[in-house]
Design a protein around this motif. Structure first.
Motif, mmCIF file in Angstrom:
data_model
loop_
_atom_site.group_PDB
_atom_site.id
_atom_site.type_symbol
_atom_site.label_atom_id
_atom_site.label_comp_id
_atom_site.label_asym_id
_atom_site.label_seq_id
_atom_site.Cartn_x
_atom_site.Cartn_y
_atom_site.Cartn_z
ATOM 1 N N LEU A 132 0.841 -1.197 0.000
ATOM 2 C CA LEU A 132 0.000 0.000 0.000
ATOM 3 C C LEU A 132 0.879 1.251 0.000
ATOM 4 C CD1 LEU A 132 -2.660 -0.864 2.733
ATOM 5 C CD2 LEU A 132 -3.188 -0.353 0.351
ATOM 6 N N LEU A 133 0.524 2.209 -0.837
ATOM 7 C CA LEU A 133 1.170 3.521 -0.772
ATOM 8 C C LEU A 133 0.172 4.586 -1.202
ATOM 9 C CD1 LEU A 133 1.861 4.683 -3.868
ATOM 10 C CD2 LEU A 133 3.757 3.087 -3.699
ATOM 11 N N HIS A 134 0.417 5.804 -0.730
ATOM 12 C CA HIS A 134 -0.385 6.945 -1.149
ATOM 13 C C HIS A 134 0.508 7.857 -1.979
ATOM 14 C CE1 HIS A 134 -3.757 9.769 -0.928
ATOM 15 N NE2 HIS A 134 -2.832 10.720 -0.860
ATOM 16 N N TYR A 135 0.001 8.330 -3.107
ATOM 17 C CA TYR A 135 0.810 9.220 -3.947
ATOM 18 C C TYR A 135 0.052 10.512 -4.228
ATOM 19 C CZ TYR A 135 -2.123 8.308 -8.024
ATOM 20 O OH TYR A 135 -3.195 8.254 -8.878
ATOM 21 N N LYS A 136 0.822 11.535 -4.564
ATOM 22 C CA LYS A 136 0.241 12.834 -4.905
ATOM 23 C C LYS A 136 1.186 13.546 -5.873
ATOM 24 C CE LYS A 136 -1.371 17.119 -2.675
ATOM 25 N NZ LYS A 136 -1.478 17.820 -1.355
ATOM 26 N N VAL A 137 0.661 14.052 -6.963
ATOM 27 C CA VAL A 137 1.463 14.848 -7.892
ATOM 28 C C VAL A 137 1.677 16.222 -7.275
ATOM 29 C CG1 VAL A 137 1.543 15.938 -10.164
ATOM 30 C CG2 VAL A 137 0.646 13.607 -9.924
ATOM 31 N N THR A 145 7.169 14.645 -14.230
ATOM 32 C CA THR A 145 6.202 14.830 -13.148
ATOM 33 C C THR A 145 6.883 14.479 -11.831
ATOM 34 O OG1 THR A 145 4.349 14.254 -14.591
ATOM 35 C CG2 THR A 145 3.990 14.048 -12.221
ATOM 36 N N LEU A 146 6.670 15.306 -10.818
ATOM 37 C CA LEU A 146 7.197 15.023 -9.480
ATOM 38 C C LEU A 146 6.065 14.456 -8.623
ATOM 39 C CD1 LEU A 146 9.428 15.203 -7.304
ATOM 40 C CD2 LEU A 146 8.668 17.546 -6.853
ATOM 41 N N ILE A 147 6.268 13.217 -8.164
ATOM 42 C CA ILE A 147 5.252 12.530 -7.365
ATOM 43 C C ILE A 147 5.774 12.333 -5.944
ATOM 44 C CG2 ILE A 147 3.900 10.406 -7.118
ATOM 45 C CD1 ILE A 147 4.108 10.011 -10.129
ATOM 46 N N GLU A 148 4.958 12.738 -4.979
ATOM 47 C CA GLU A 148 5.291 12.495 -3.565
ATOM 48 C C GLU A 148 4.603 11.202 -3.127
ATOM 49 O OE1 GLU A 148 5.877 15.605 -0.339
ATOM 50 O OE2 GLU A 148 3.823 14.915 0.070
ATOM 51 N N VAL A 149 5.358 10.348 -2.463
ATOM 52 C CA VAL A 149 4.847 9.038 -2.054
ATOM 53 C C VAL A 149 4.962 8.873 -0.544
ATOM 54 C CG1 VAL A 149 5.208 6.544 -2.203
ATOM 55 C CG2 VAL A 149 5.428 7.953 -4.258
ATOM 56 N N GLN A 150 3.876 8.443 0.076
ATOM 57 C CA GLN A 150 3.881 8.052 1.485
ATOM 58 C C GLN A 150 3.744 6.532 1.529
ATOM 59 O OE1 GLN A 150 4.195 10.343 3.892
ATOM 60 N NE2 GLN A 150 3.812 12.213 2.725
ATOM 61 N N LEU A 151 4.772 5.877 2.056
ATOM 62 C CA LEU A 151 4.743 4.411 2.132
ATOM 63 C C LEU A 151 3.905 3.955 3.318
ATOM 64 C CD1 LEU A 151 8.258 2.842 1.425
ATOM 65 C CD2 LEU A 151 6.150 2.545 0.144
ATOM 66 N N MET A 152 3.022 3.005 3.079
ATOM 67 C CA MET A 152 2.213 2.442 4.167
ATOM 68 C C MET A 152 2.633 1.012 4.486
ATOM 69 S SD MET A 152 -0.918 4.234 2.338
ATOM 70 C CE MET A 152 -2.430 3.657 3.036
ATOM 71 N N THR A 153 3.384 0.401 3.577
ATOM 72 C CA THR A 153 4.008 -0.900 3.831
ATOM 73 C C THR A 153 5.433 -0.807 3.305
ATOM 74 O OG1 THR A 153 3.138 -1.719 1.723
ATOM 75 C CG2 THR A 153 1.891 -2.288 3.709
ATOM 76 N N GLY A 154 6.263 -1.743 3.662
ATOM 77 C CA GLY A 154 7.650 -1.713 3.198
ATOM 78 C C GLY A 154 8.013 -2.987 2.469
ATOM 79 N N ARG A 155 7.746 -3.044 1.175
ATOM 80 C CA ARG A 155 8.011 -4.239 0.378
ATOM 81 C C ARG A 155 9.198 -4.017 -0.561
ATOM 82 N NH1 ARG A 155 5.333 -6.748 4.051
ATOM 83 N NH2 ARG A 155 3.055 -6.506 3.978
ATOM 84 N N HIS A 156 9.722 -5.132 -1.068
ATOM 85 C CA HIS A 156 10.852 -5.091 -1.980
ATOM 86 C C HIS A 156 10.512 -4.287 -3.236
ATOM 87 C CE1 HIS A 156 13.263 -6.979 -5.337
ATOM 88 N NE2 HIS A 156 14.235 -6.714 -4.490
#
Length: 225
Positions: A132-137, A145-156
């Motif tokens: 799971l992750l949340h993204y925002k342009v 495009t610059l995308i900001e990502v908030q990680l909600m899980t930590g997968r490979h």
């Protein structure tokens, strides 16, 4: 080596692209050894220096990495990373812009050890882990495009794989569908910020990595922290 934050229990450094956080089969000197040597020299410490690795960044990724300087901090930080009490913000440059300017991506990732690559699926399948992750342009230029990502899980390879799955491979990331590599072998993914409650003092800590010394990245500097 660039130290972004340090106290008696924690040290946060700015990892360069190409560095490995912890020793691997390549035999290259890891960032953890470089940090140990820096601490030993700065404080004139005799004998071995304690340093705990609590998380990692992929080799071509740059930005914030947290290390523990004491065993107490290490055990508590390990728990915090495991329970997602450490908040990590990433910035990614992509050639394509997502169809939606903001959203949450949910996939089931299967890791292929031989290829050192993850594959994303819409439904659960054997050996898959939920991602799971949340993204925002947060920025646009003529070509990127610059995308900001908030990680909600930590997968490979989670961010690399999930952004590619929505048609937005990260600039320079040939493994996940980019057109061409970056000249320095990096991919345009930055661990921009880490936020957590200090494992000992309980004070809120927020550490921001500088943008890479690159004209394309610098053009997005106005997008703030």
């Amino acid at each position: 080596m660039e130290v972004l934050y340090e106290d008696n229990h924690v040290i946060v450094v700015n990892k360069k692209s190409g560095e490995i956080v912890q020793g691997d089969k390549t035999g290259d000197v890891p960032l953890s050894d470089i940090v140990k040597a820096w601490i030993k020299e700065k404080y004139q410490k005799p004998g071995n220096v304690f340093l705990g690795v609590v998380h990692r960044l992929d080799r071509p990724v740059q930005g914030v990495v947290v290390f523990a300087k004491t065993s107490k901090a290490l055990s508590r930080l390990n728990d915090m990373f495991r329970t997602s009490d450490v908040h990590k913000t990433y910035w990614a440059l992509t050639k394509n812009c997502p169809r939606q300017m903001e959203g949450t991506l949910e996939h089931w990732l299967v890791r292929n050890e031989k290829q050192n690559k993850s594959y994303a699926y819409d439904r659960e399948r054997p050996n898959a882990k939920k991602a799971l992750l949340h993204y925002k342009v947060i920025g646009r230029s003529d070509r990127y495009t610059l995308i900001e990502v908030q990680l909600m899980t930590g997968r490979h390879h989670q961010i690399r794989c999930q952004l590619a799955s929505m048609g937005c491979p990260i600039k320079g990331d040939l493994k996940y569908g980019a057109d061409r590599s970056n000249p320095d072998g990096s991919i345009s993914l930055l661990a921009r910020k880490v936020e957590f409650i200090h494992p000992v003092s309980k004070k809120p800590i927020s550490v921001v990595a500088p943008l890479p010394d690159d004209n394309l990245w610098k053009s997005f500097e106005k997008n703030g922290k």
